[in-house]
Design a protein around this motif. Structure first.
Motif, PDB file in Angstrom:
ATOM      1  N   HIS A 205      11.326  13.867  -2.009  1.00 20.60           N
ATOM      2  CA  HIS A 205      10.297  13.648  -3.031  1.00 20.60           C
ATOM      3  C   HIS A 205       9.266  14.768  -3.142  1.00 20.60           C
ATOM      4  CE1 HIS A 205       7.489  12.592   0.226  1.00 20.60           C
ATOM      5  NE2 HIS A 205       8.495  11.943   0.764  1.00 20.60           N
ATOM      6  N   LYS A 206       9.315  15.773  -2.244  1.00 18.36           N
ATOM      7  CA  LYS A 206       8.310  16.835  -2.278  1.00 18.36           C
ATOM      8  C   LYS A 206       8.866  18.112  -2.907  1.00 18.36           C
ATOM      9  CE  LYS A 206       5.140  17.313   0.785  1.00 18.36           C
ATOM     10  NZ  LYS A 206       4.333  17.551   2.004  1.00 18.36           N
ATOM     11  N   VAL A 207       7.987  18.856  -3.562  1.00 20.36           N
ATOM     12  CA  VAL A 207       8.360  20.144  -4.135  1.00 20.36           C
ATOM     13  C   VAL A 207       8.072  21.232  -3.098  1.00 20.36           C
ATOM     14  CG1 VAL A 207       7.960  21.811  -5.979  1.00 20.36           C
ATOM     15  CG2 VAL A 207       7.794  19.355  -6.457  1.00 20.36           C
ATOM     16  N   ALA A 208       9.100  21.971  -2.717  1.00 21.91           N
ATOM     17  CA  ALA A 208       8.954  23.025  -1.720  1.00 21.91           C
ATOM     18  C   ALA A 208       8.805  24.375  -2.412  1.00 21.91           C
ATOM     19  CB  ALA A 208      10.179  23.052  -0.801  1.00 21.91           C
ATOM     20  N   ALA A 209       8.447  25.377  -1.644  1.00 18.76           N
ATOM     21  CA  ALA A 209       8.522  26.749  -2.121  1.00 18.76           C
ATOM     22  C   ALA A 209       9.997  27.080  -2.352  1.00 18.76           C
ATOM     23  CB  ALA A 209       7.927  27.694  -1.079  1.00 18.76           C
ATOM     24  N   PRO A 210      10.325  28.077  -3.172  1.00 14.57           N
ATOM     25  CA  PRO A 210      11.730  28.461  -3.359  1.00 14.57           C
ATOM     26  C   PRO A 210      12.401  28.785  -2.025  1.00 14.57           C
ATOM     27  CG  PRO A 210      10.368  29.514  -5.004  1.00 14.57           C
ATOM     28  CD  PRO A 210       9.422  28.859  -4.038  1.00 14.57           C
ATOM     29  N   VAL A 211      13.582  28.225  -1.830  1.00 11.19           N
ATOM     30  CA  VAL A 211      14.277  28.316  -0.533  1.00 11.19           C
ATOM     31  C   VAL A 211      15.644  28.966  -0.702  1.00 11.19           C
ATOM     32  CG1 VAL A 211      15.515  26.889   1.157  1.00 11.19           C
ATOM     33  CG2 VAL A 211      13.111  26.417   0.647  1.00 11.19           C
ATOM     34  N   LEU A 212      15.963  29.861   0.218  1.00 14.22           N
ATOM     35  CA  LEU A 212      17.329  30.372   0.358  1.00 14.22           C
ATOM     36  C   LEU A 212      17.953  29.697   1.568  1.00 14.22           C
ATOM     37  CD1 LEU A 212      19.716  32.360  -0.104  1.00 14.22           C
ATOM     38  CD2 LEU A 212      18.496  33.980   1.375  1.00 14.22           C
ATOM     39  N   MET A 213      19.005  28.926   1.357  1.00 12.94           N
ATOM     40  CA  MET A 213      19.726  28.274   2.448  1.00 12.94           C
ATOM     41  C   MET A 213      20.966  29.106   2.767  1.00 12.94           C
ATOM     42  SD  MET A 213      20.075  25.619   4.526  1.00 12.94           S
ATOM     43  CE  MET A 213      19.144  24.243   3.820  1.00 12.94           C
ATOM     44  N   GLN A 227      22.646  20.471   6.159  1.00 14.60           N
ATOM     45  CA  GLN A 227      22.099  21.639   5.471  1.00 14.60           C
ATOM     46  C   GLN A 227      22.369  21.563   3.978  1.00 14.60           C
ATOM     47  OE1 GLN A 227      24.026  24.838   7.591  1.00 14.60           O
ATOM     48  NE2 GLN A 227      22.474  24.916   9.200  1.00 14.60           N
ATOM     49  N   ARG A 228      23.593  21.168   3.618  1.00 14.38           N
ATOM     50  CA  ARG A 228      23.937  21.040   2.194  1.00 14.38           C
ATOM     51  C   ARG A 228      23.097  19.958   1.519  1.00 14.38           C
ATOM     52  NH1 ARG A 228      29.270  21.728   4.360  1.00 14.38           N
ATOM     53  NH2 ARG A 228      29.622  19.491   4.283  1.00 14.38           N
ATOM     54  N   GLU A 229      22.925  18.839   2.216  1.00 20.11           N
ATOM     55  CA  GLU A 229      22.136  17.748   1.645  1.00 20.11           C
ATOM     56  C   GLU A 229      20.681  18.168   1.454  1.00 20.11           C
ATOM     57  OE1 GLU A 229      23.190  14.843   0.334  1.00 20.11           O
ATOM     58  OE2 GLU A 229      25.115  15.836   0.684  1.00 20.11           O
ATOM     59  N   LEU A 230      20.155  18.906   2.422  1.00 23.34           N
ATOM     60  CA  LEU A 230      18.785  19.383   2.290  1.00 23.34           C
ATOM     61  C   LEU A 230      18.659  20.292   1.077  1.00 23.34           C
ATOM     62  CD1 LEU A 230      15.885  19.720   3.224  1.00 23.34           C
ATOM     63  CD2 LEU A 230      16.643  21.551   4.767  1.00 23.34           C
ATOM     64  N   PHE A 231      19.603  21.201   0.916  1.00 24.39           N
ATOM     65  CA  PHE A 231      19.528  22.106  -0.227  1.00 24.39           C
ATOM     66  C   PHE A 231      19.567  21.329  -1.541  1.00 24.39           C
ATOM     67  CE2 PHE A 231      21.552  24.395  -3.674  1.00 24.39           C
ATOM     68  CZ  PHE A 231      20.648  25.437  -3.831  1.00 24.39           C
ATOM     69  N   LYS A 232      20.463  20.366  -1.650  1.00 25.28           N
ATOM     70  CA  LYS A 232      20.594  19.624  -2.901  1.00 25.28           C
ATOM     71  C   LYS A 232      19.309  18.869  -3.249  1.00 25.28           C
ATOM     72  CE  LYS A 232      24.750  17.910  -1.731  1.00 25.28           C
ATOM     73  NZ  LYS A 232      26.035  17.146  -1.839  1.00 25.28           N
ATOM     74  N   MET A 233      18.600  18.405  -2.238  1.00 24.81           N
ATOM     75  CA  MET A 233      17.320  17.747  -2.484  1.00 24.81           C
ATOM     76  C   MET A 233      16.255  18.761  -2.869  1.00 24.81           C
ATOM     77  SD  MET A 233      17.088  14.666   0.329  1.00 24.81           S
ATOM     78  CE  MET A 233      17.629  15.599   1.775  1.00 24.81           C
ATOM     79  N   LEU A 234      16.249  19.910  -2.186  1.00 22.48           N
ATOM     80  CA  LEU A 234      15.240  20.934  -2.459  1.00 22.48           C
ATOM     81  C   LEU A 234      15.377  21.498  -3.868  1.00 22.48           C
ATOM     82  CD1 LEU A 234      15.287  22.913   0.924  1.00 22.48           C
ATOM     83  CD2 LEU A 234      13.432  21.461   0.085  1.00 22.48           C
ATOM     84  N   VAL A 235      16.610  21.832  -4.261  1.00 19.21           N
ATOM     85  CA  VAL A 235      16.818  22.475  -5.561  1.00 19.21           C
ATOM     86  C   VAL A 235      16.553  21.504  -6.715  1.00 19.21           C
ATOM     87  CG1 VAL A 235      19.294  21.980  -5.911  1.00 19.21           C
ATOM     88  CG2 VAL A 235      18.312  24.141  -6.740  1.00 19.21           C
ATOM     89  N   LYS A 236      16.656  20.240  -6.451  1.00 14.11           N
ATOM     90  CA  LYS A 236      16.353  19.224  -7.478  1.00 14.11           C
ATOM     91  C   LYS A 236      14.894  19.337  -7.915  1.00 14.11           C
ATOM     92  CE  LYS A 236      16.565  14.221  -8.289  1.00 14.11           C
ATOM     93  NZ  LYS A 236      16.912  12.900  -7.686  1.00 14.11           N
ATOM     94  N   HIS A 237      14.016  19.631  -6.947  1.00 11.84           N
ATOM     95  CA  HIS A 237      12.590  19.745  -7.241  1.00 11.84           C
ATOM     96  C   HIS A 237      12.129  21.190  -7.399  1.00 11.84           C
ATOM     97  CE1 HIS A 237      12.185  15.477  -6.399  1.00 11.84           C
ATOM     98  NE2 HIS A 237      12.734  15.646  -5.211  1.00 11.84           N
ATOM     99  N   GLN A 238      12.908  22.139  -6.839  1.00 16.39           N
ATOM    100  CA  GLN A 238      12.545  23.551  -6.885  1.00 16.39           C
ATOM    101  C   GLN A 238      13.757  24.357  -7.357  1.00 16.39           C
ATOM    102  OE1 GLN A 238      11.317  26.484  -7.528  1.00 16.39           O
ATOM    103  NE2 GLN A 238       9.535  25.850  -6.306  1.00 16.39           N
ATOM    104  N   PRO A 239      13.886  24.581  -8.662  1.00 18.95           N
ATOM    105  CA  PRO A 239      15.092  25.205  -9.222  1.00 18.95           C
ATOM    106  C   PRO A 239      15.300  26.669  -8.841  1.00 18.95           C
ATOM    107  CG  PRO A 239      13.406  24.914 -10.912  1.00 18.95           C
ATOM    108  CD  PRO A 239      12.929  24.171  -9.708  1.00 18.95           C
TER     109      PRO A 239
END
Length: 337
Positions: A205-213, A227-239
């Protein structure tokens, strides 16, 4: 700002002096690659569990040469001289707040040396970098997560981590390039497993800074599905986040940052990191470019048609080749089982 930079330079020199004695070896010293002026970006890198700053020296030097200031501090309790064993384990923290306080202090220090802060970390360092990206997204320009530890590859081992107080010795303790500790007490790792679980919850539910996984199929130490699940959640809020997983054929293991630690493709990690740091592309745009390059189009063609200009790097064309572990673009598919 000049006074602030001088104060920081004095502080870094004090750390250098304090580390002149008492360390396990020279590889465990903090690395500070600092220009005599503030830079457009400053990079803060966090090494892995039981390791030391040597892990980020190659990437740090590459980004310093690009004109950025780079800080690679030795983490609390790491790299200290001593006869460490099961009877006298190394003095690693067992409270995650110790690490969180440490990275927040270094975030503040970093801000005196550059306009924008890029934070990166390997393994548990990647876990801390992910925490920073979620907790302080307004202060982080980019976060580079190199195979962050969110859980081990063996769920049984995770359960043991949660309950056992024993001393554990690394199976690869005598591997080349291992300048850190050979073992640790399980509670010292448990706190990162717990932090990983919290990060996975926050990312929903949180918007992170842009992330490279960045991950690798050859990594048998951590849970890549998490790791994949984390990325999919992160990119949903941070394109503006990216994902990249090296092919198993490259044999890039968990310690992926240096040739010293058995990664013959050290330059690939550096190329990927530089491309992300220097780009403002979204994940969708990144995928589109990758697909077009894979189909034989040149970077110049794509740049002209998409009006990319400074938003992309020439390194894309180098990244998207079979030699860089991207056969059939599997490397940018976070949905892969």
């Amino acid at each position: 700002m000049t006074v602030s930079i001088q104060n920081t330079a004095d502080f870094l020199e004090q750390i250098r002096q304090s580390e002149s004695k008492g360390l396990k070896n020279e590889a465990c010293r903090s690395r500070f690659l600092v220009h005599p002026h503030s830079t457009s970006k400053v990079c803060l890198f966090l090494h892995g569990f039981t390791a030391a700053p040597y892990q980020f020296e190659p990437l740090g030097k590459a980004l310093f040469q690009k004109g950025y200031n780079v800080l690679i501090p030795r983490q609390p309790g790491h790299g200290l001289a001593g006869e460490w064993n099961s009877q006298t384990p190394p003095p690693l923290p067992t409270d995650i707040k110790t690490y969180q306080k440490f990275v927040l202090e270094w975030l503040q220090i970093s801000q005196t040396l550059g306009e924008k802060v890029v934070v990166g970390g390997l393994s548990t360092g990647g876990t801390l970098a992910a925490w920073l990206a979620l907790e302080h997204p307004q202060e982080i320009e980019r976060a580079l997560l190199f195979t962050p530890f969110l859980g081990s590859s063996n769920s049984l081992f995770d359960q043991l981590i949660k309950i056992l107080p024993i001393y554990f010795e690394w199976f690869n303790k005598d591997a080349p390039g291992n300048f850190g500790y050979k073992g640790f007490r399980i509670p010292a790792l448990r706190i990162f497993l717990e932090l990983g679980e919290k990060i996975l919850e926050q990312a929903q539910h949180k918007v992170a800074a842009p992330v490279l996984m960045v991950c690798s199929e050859g990594d048998r130490a951590v849970n890549r599905s998490q790791q994949r699940e984390l990325f999919k959640m992160l990119v949903k809020h941070q394109p503006k986040s990216w994902y990249y997983c090296f092919d198993d054929s490259l044999h890039i293991e968990h310690r992926m940052m240096t040739k010293l630690e058995d990664n013959d493709y050290e330059e690939l990690v550096i190329t990927l990191a530089k491309a992300f740091v220097n780009s403002d592309l979204t994940w969708v745009e990144f995928q589109q470019i990758a697909n077009r390059i894979a189909q034989g189009e040149t970077y110049e063609q794509i740049q002209r048609e998409l009006h990319l200009d400074s938003r992309a790097s020439l390194q894309f064309s180098a990244m998207m080749t079979e030699n860089l572990g991207c056969d059939r673009l599997k490397c940018i598919n976070p949905s892969q089982a």
